[in-house]
Design a protein around this motif. Structure first.
Motif, PDB file in Angstrom:
ATOM      1  N   GLU A  14       0.825  -1.211   0.000  1.00 42.65           N
ATOM      2  CA  GLU A  14       0.000   0.000   0.000  1.00 42.65           C
ATOM      3  C   GLU A  14       0.862   1.264   0.000  1.00 42.65           C
ATOM      4  OE1 GLU A  14      -2.279  -3.401   1.419  1.00 42.65           O
ATOM      5  OE2 GLU A  14      -0.354  -2.557   2.056  1.00 42.65           O
ATOM      6  N   LYS A  15       1.974   1.227   0.769  1.00 44.27           N
ATOM      7  CA  LYS A  15       2.865   2.388   0.833  1.00 44.27           C
ATOM      8  C   LYS A  15       3.556   2.613  -0.512  1.00 44.27           C
ATOM      9  CE  LYS A  15       5.208   5.728   2.805  1.00 44.27           C
ATOM     10  NZ  LYS A  15       4.548   7.006   3.169  1.00 44.27           N
ATOM     11  N   LEU A  16       3.999   1.521  -1.141  1.00 42.18           N
ATOM     12  CA  LEU A  16       4.620   1.646  -2.461  1.00 42.18           C
ATOM     13  C   LEU A  16       3.622   2.197  -3.475  1.00 42.18           C
ATOM     14  CD1 LEU A  16       6.730  -1.637  -2.661  1.00 42.18           C
ATOM     15  CD2 LEU A  16       7.625   0.704  -2.768  1.00 42.18           C
ATOM     16  N   GLY A  75      -5.994   2.489  -8.757  1.00 37.11           N
ATOM     17  CA  GLY A  75      -5.707   1.081  -8.963  1.00 37.11           C
ATOM     18  C   GLY A  75      -5.552   0.334  -7.656  1.00 37.11           C
ATOM     19  N   ASP A  76      -5.044  -0.944  -7.719  1.00 36.40           N
ATOM     20  CA  ASP A  76      -4.899  -1.730  -6.499  1.00 36.40           C
ATOM     21  C   ASP A  76      -3.483  -2.273  -6.367  1.00 36.40           C
ATOM     22  OD1 ASP A  76      -4.686  -4.330  -7.846  1.00 36.40           O
ATOM     23  OD2 ASP A  76      -6.813  -4.089  -8.297  1.00 36.40           O
ATOM     24  N   VAL A  77      -3.213  -2.949  -5.244  1.00 36.96           N
ATOM     25  CA  VAL A  77      -1.852  -3.359  -4.891  1.00 36.96           C
ATOM     26  C   VAL A  77      -1.291  -4.455  -5.796  1.00 36.96           C
ATOM     27  CG1 VAL A  77      -2.018  -2.652  -2.482  1.00 36.96           C
ATOM     28  CG2 VAL A  77      -2.733  -4.959  -3.144  1.00 36.96           C
ATOM     29  N   PRO A 129      16.109 -13.805  -4.760  1.00 32.06           N
ATOM     30  CA  PRO A 129      16.644 -12.483  -5.094  1.00 32.06           C
ATOM     31  C   PRO A 129      17.800 -12.021  -4.204  1.00 32.06           C
ATOM     32  CG  PRO A 129      14.538 -12.282  -3.979  1.00 32.06           C
ATOM     33  CD  PRO A 129      14.727 -13.740  -4.263  1.00 32.06           C
ATOM     34  N   LYS A 130      18.688 -11.271  -4.815  1.00 30.43           N
ATOM     35  CA  LYS A 130      19.844 -10.705  -4.125  1.00 30.43           C
ATOM     36  C   LYS A 130      19.556  -9.279  -3.659  1.00 30.43           C
ATOM     37  CE  LYS A 130      24.706  -9.481  -5.083  1.00 30.43           C
ATOM     38  NZ  LYS A 130      25.774  -9.515  -6.119  1.00 30.43           N
ATOM     39  N   TYR A 131      18.748  -8.567  -4.414  1.00 28.46           N
ATOM     40  CA  TYR A 131      18.526  -7.147  -4.137  1.00 28.46           C
ATOM     41  C   TYR A 131      17.154  -6.844  -3.523  1.00 28.46           C
ATOM     42  CZ  TYR A 131      22.548  -6.774  -7.295  1.00 28.46           C
ATOM     43  OH  TYR A 131      23.771  -6.927  -7.886  1.00 28.46           O
ATOM     44  N   ILE A 132      16.102  -7.250  -4.214  1.00 31.32           N
ATOM     45  CA  ILE A 132      14.753  -6.906  -3.749  1.00 31.32           C
ATOM     46  C   ILE A 132      14.135  -8.100  -3.031  1.00 31.32           C
ATOM     47  CG2 ILE A 132      12.444  -6.188  -4.432  1.00 31.32           C
ATOM     48  CD1 ILE A 132      13.679  -4.681  -6.727  1.00 31.32           C
ATOM     49  N   HIS A 133      13.937  -7.948  -1.735  1.00 28.77           N
ATOM     50  CA  HIS A 133      13.458  -9.050  -0.902  1.00 28.77           C
ATOM     51  C   HIS A 133      12.028  -8.817  -0.435  1.00 28.77           C
ATOM     52  CE1 HIS A 133      17.530 -10.835  -0.404  1.00 28.77           C
ATOM     53  NE2 HIS A 133      17.913  -9.585  -0.601  1.00 28.77           N
ATOM     54  N   THR A 134      11.389  -9.909  -0.080  1.00 26.54           N
ATOM     55  CA  THR A 134      10.033  -9.858   0.467  1.00 26.54           C
ATOM     56  C   THR A 134      10.085 -10.079   1.968  1.00 26.54           C
ATOM     57  OG1 THR A 134       9.101 -10.765  -1.576  1.00 26.54           O
ATOM     58  CG2 THR A 134       7.733 -10.897   0.400  1.00 26.54           C
ATOM     59  N   LYS A 135       9.467  -9.188   2.721  1.00 32.54           N
ATOM     60  CA  LYS A 135       9.253  -9.385   4.155  1.00 32.54           C
ATOM     61  C   LYS A 135       7.837  -9.921   4.277  1.00 32.54           C
ATOM     62  CE  LYS A 135      10.423  -8.638   8.576  1.00 32.54           C
ATOM     63  NZ  LYS A 135      11.609  -9.215   9.238  1.00 32.54           N
ATOM     64  N   TRP A 136       7.719 -11.235   4.449  1.00 34.68           N
ATOM     65  CA  TRP A 136       6.421 -11.875   4.376  1.00 34.68           C
ATOM     66  C   TRP A 136       5.415 -11.264   5.343  1.00 34.68           C
ATOM     67  CZ3 TRP A 136       5.785 -14.289   0.108  1.00 34.68           C
ATOM     68  CH2 TRP A 136       6.879 -14.905  -0.506  1.00 34.68           C
ATOM     69  N   GLY A 137       4.273 -10.933   4.795  1.00 38.63           N
ATOM     70  CA  GLY A 137       3.204 -10.337   5.596  1.00 38.63           C
ATOM     71  C   GLY A 137       3.368  -8.849   5.811  1.00 38.63           C
ATOM     72  N   VAL A 138       4.490  -8.280   5.329  1.00 41.64           N
ATOM     73  CA  VAL A 138       4.730  -6.854   5.541  1.00 41.64           C
ATOM     74  C   VAL A 138       4.885  -6.118   4.206  1.00 41.64           C
ATOM     75  CG1 VAL A 138       6.162  -5.125   6.692  1.00 41.64           C
ATOM     76  CG2 VAL A 138       5.893  -7.403   7.705  1.00 41.64           C
ATOM     77  N   GLY A 139       5.920  -6.484   3.425  1.00 41.87           N
ATOM     78  CA  GLY A 139       6.124  -5.792   2.158  1.00 41.87           C
ATOM     79  C   GLY A 139       7.448  -6.128   1.526  1.00 41.87           C
ATOM     80  N   TYR A 140       8.062  -5.158   0.873  1.00 41.16           N
ATOM     81  CA  TYR A 140       9.305  -5.362   0.134  1.00 41.16           C
ATOM     82  C   TYR A 140      10.395  -4.425   0.620  1.00 41.16           C
ATOM     83  CZ  TYR A 140       6.124  -7.644  -3.202  1.00 41.16           C
ATOM     84  OH  TYR A 140       5.184  -8.466  -3.783  1.00 41.16           O
ATOM     85  N   TYR A 141      11.647  -4.862   0.465  1.00 40.78           N
ATOM     86  CA  TYR A 141      12.770  -3.996   0.819  1.00 40.78           C
ATOM     87  C   TYR A 141      13.982  -4.322  -0.049  1.00 40.78           C
ATOM     88  CZ  TYR A 141      14.732  -7.961   3.471  1.00 40.78           C
ATOM     89  OH  TYR A 141      15.244  -9.183   3.822  1.00 40.78           O
ATOM     90  N   PHE A 142      14.914  -3.359  -0.127  1.00 44.49           N
ATOM     91  CA  PHE A 142      16.141  -3.522  -0.895  1.00 44.49           C
ATOM     92  C   PHE A 142      17.295  -3.768   0.058  1.00 44.49           C
ATOM     93  CE2 PHE A 142      19.968  -2.094  -3.047  1.00 44.49           C
ATOM     94  CZ  PHE A 142      19.796  -2.482  -4.362  1.00 44.49           C
TER      95      PHE A 142
END
Length: 229
Positions: free
Chosen positions: A178-180, A191-193, A214-227
């Protein structure tokens, strides 16, 4: 300066209606009525945004979108008469930034255009000021809006670069979908997520050696994405 828009649809009444409405908002509107004409105009003109119908004579909208992505990162909104999610997502996979399903309200189309144009080529949460930064095999040229993997340039769409720029300049900070969506596409983006998920997946396929790990863009399960730098 007036924003220049290319409207591509084989139905002349639809083009006429969209064109009339956008001109009221002081936009410079060009039109194309088949895929071949659309490609030629996209190559010979510089547009701020393209509205692209899926069902077109000569070359369909998905292929037009894909071929435009070979030489331009101009924002593209797909216009589709098909309501199934797969057709919408397919448009994003081919490089579109957004989609609108027919029949549409012209106010919704204008809202999406303005949301994309308002975001422009930047966003608010930047920490690093470096014009070019290297992470492992990847070099990001923020000023030139280019990405290189092992010195080979990777072709990203405008929104893909925006996502990468935001995450990489705020490394290790987890962003919810949602923040992204609100930061990159705008708070009033209708639009939607799922749009975020498609862009993240497509970005990984382009910059990661192994998108599944992935090496760079990771998923924080249940939270979102981070680099991860």
């Amino acid at each position: 300066m007036a924003k220049k828009v290319l409207v591509v649809d084989d139905e002349q009444l639809i083009v006429k209606g969209i064109k009339y409405s956008l001109i009221q908002d002081d936009m410079d509107v060009d039109a194309a009525y088949d895929g071949e004409e659309a490609l030629n105009k996209a190559k010979s003109n510089k547009y701020d945004i393209i509205l692209l119908d899926v069902m077109l004579p000569k070359i369909d909208g998905f292929e037009v979108c894909q071929r435009i992505r070979e030489f331009s990162d101009v924002p593209i909104i797909m216009l589709t008469a098909k309501g199934e999610d797969m057709d919408k997502i397919l448009g994003l996979e081919y490089g579109a930034d957004d989609y609108v399903t027919k029949p549409f309200n012209i106010l919704e189309v204008k809202a999406r255009i303005k949301a994309i144009l308002r975001r422009g080529r930047g966003h608010g949460e930047e920490k690093k000021d470096d014009s070019s930064v290297t992470y492992g095999d990847m070099r990001i040229d923020y000023e030139g809006r280019r990405v290189y993997i092992k010195d080979r340039e990777i072709n990203l769409t405008a929104k893909e670069f925006d996502v990468l720029e935001l995450l990489s300049k705020n490394s290790n900070k987890v962003y919810s979908r949602e923040k992204l969506l609100s930061t990159i596409w705008g708070f009033d983006y209708p639009g939607d997520v799922r749009t975020v998920d498609v862009h993240i997946r497509r970005l990984r396929e382009k910059i990661e050696e192994n998108p599944g790990d992935p090496k760079y863009i990771h998923t924080k399960w249940g939270v979102g994405y981070y680099f991860e730098a």
